[in-house]
Design an enzyme around this catalytic site. Structure first.
Site, PDB file in Angstrom:
ATOM      1  N   GLY A 119       0.818  -1.218   0.000  1.00 17.84           N
ATOM      2  CA  GLY A 119       0.000   0.000   0.000  1.00 17.84           C
ATOM      3  C   GLY A 119       0.851   1.266   0.000  1.00 17.84           C
ATOM      4  O   GLY A 119       0.526   2.249  -0.671  1.00 17.84           O
ATOM      5  N   ASP A 120       1.957   1.237   0.741  1.00 17.43           N
ATOM      6  CA  ASP A 120       2.869   2.379   0.762  1.00 17.43           C
ATOM      7  C   ASP A 120       3.492   2.579  -0.620  1.00 17.43           C
ATOM      8  O   ASP A 120       3.685   3.716  -1.076  1.00 17.43           O
ATOM      9  CB  ASP A 120       3.979   2.150   1.785  1.00 17.43           C
ATOM     10  CG  ASP A 120       3.442   1.672   3.116  1.00 17.43           C
ATOM     11  OD1 ASP A 120       2.363   2.141   3.519  1.00 17.43           O
ATOM     12  OD2 ASP A 120       4.089   0.821   3.750  1.00 17.43           O
TER      13      ASP A 120
END
Length: 302
Positions: free
Chosen positions: A250-251
């Site tokens: 997600g990052d």
């Protein structure tokens, strides 16, 4: 310049076993130690994609030394507040029949250390981007995200927020440039279970009504959806590949999206596809996404 804030950085001890048995001696077949934390992951992937950022946050002790050493090796710029006591946390990521995570608690962060971070943030100005990502350690106030965004409000700083539930909902009044919940987090915010794209879009629009400009919803193997401030929305399937490591995916999507904004003059559709490819590239690799991996996957979804 892009700045990332990680309130509780970590050393992630990643291990693999063929099988895990509780209460017994288990031997690993693979192990690796990586500097971690959501903002740090964003900074590392931005570097891998060719863009500079500065990682902010708090570090302490021998583990804090190692976090800084690893970032220096990339190199990724950092300007952490150094705490005098304790040590940065160690998170254990055990992968066997299932994935198990044991996350440390991290050091105490004093009021004086918080003010030192605020002083660093006060240097940001128009045209800068700030990424606020991850959980808040127990020694920080629950409204630390709000305090930062209120402090920087009106300065022309683009703020990206990747946080859960109340942390995210409470800052929407400051109109963040981008927020990135996943589909489960989005449902939890409204106490519903979302099962269709139409439902996801409906509830993402509610976040826009509360103040968010652009909403990027990650959906793991089902791809992602982007709602933009001008009323458009896009969907992309997830690229095909073998899931190796979900930590940091997600990052990486956030880093890819910001890279797309830089390289495509804020064409959010292009930024969206680059974000999806970057998140998937990290998920399919032992380490965080590299440029060649991202470009290879981007061809499959564009």
């Amino acid at each position: 310049m892009i700045y990332t804030v990680t309130f509780n950085p970590s050393l992630d001890y990643i291990m693999r076993m063929d099988h895990f048995e509780a209460g017994a001696i288990n031997r690993v077949s693979y192990e690796h130690v990586l500097a971690g934390g959501k903002g740090i992951n964003v900074s590392i992937v931005l570097h891998n994609l060719g863009h500079e950022s500065t990682a902010l946050g708090f570090v302490a002790g021998f583990t804090g030394d190692e976090i800084e050493r690893q970032l220096d090796d990339f190199p990724v710029k950092h300007d952490f507040v150094r705490l005098k006591e304790g040590f940065s946390r160690i998170n254990v990521k055990a992968k066997a029949d299932n994935e198990t995570e044991i996350n440390g608690q991290g050091p105490d962060i004093s009021e004086a250390a918080q003010q030192e971070l605020f002083a660093k943030l006060d240097r940001l100005g128009a045209g800068d981007t700030l990424v606020l990502a991850g959980s808040i350690p127990k020694t920080l106030p629950d409204d630390i995200y709000e305090r930062i965004m209120e402090r920087l409000d009106g300065r022309g700083i683009r703020i990206v927020v990747d946080a859960e539930k109340k942390l995210l909902l409470n800052v929407l009044k400051y109109h963040p440039f981008l927020i990135k919940p996943n589909n489960h987090e989005l449902g939890d915010m409204f106490g519903v279970k979302l099962t269709t794209d139409e439902e996801i879009v409906t509830y993402a629009k509610k976040l826009q009504e509360k103040g968010a400009q652009n909403v990027l919803i990650s959906m793991a193997g089902d791809g992602a959806i982007l709602l933009t401030a001008d009323g458009k929305h896009y969907k992309s399937p997830a690229p095909k590949g073998h899931l190796v490591n979900s930590v940091g995916a997600g990052d990486s999507m956030v880093a890819g999206f910001l890279t797309g904004c830089i390289e495509h003059d804020d064409n959010l559709e292009e930024a969206f596809y680059l974000g999806v490819a970057t998140g998937s590239a990290s998920a399919f690799s032992e380490n965080l996404a590299t440029r060649p991996e991202v470009e290879g996957l981007l061809k499959t979804i564009r």
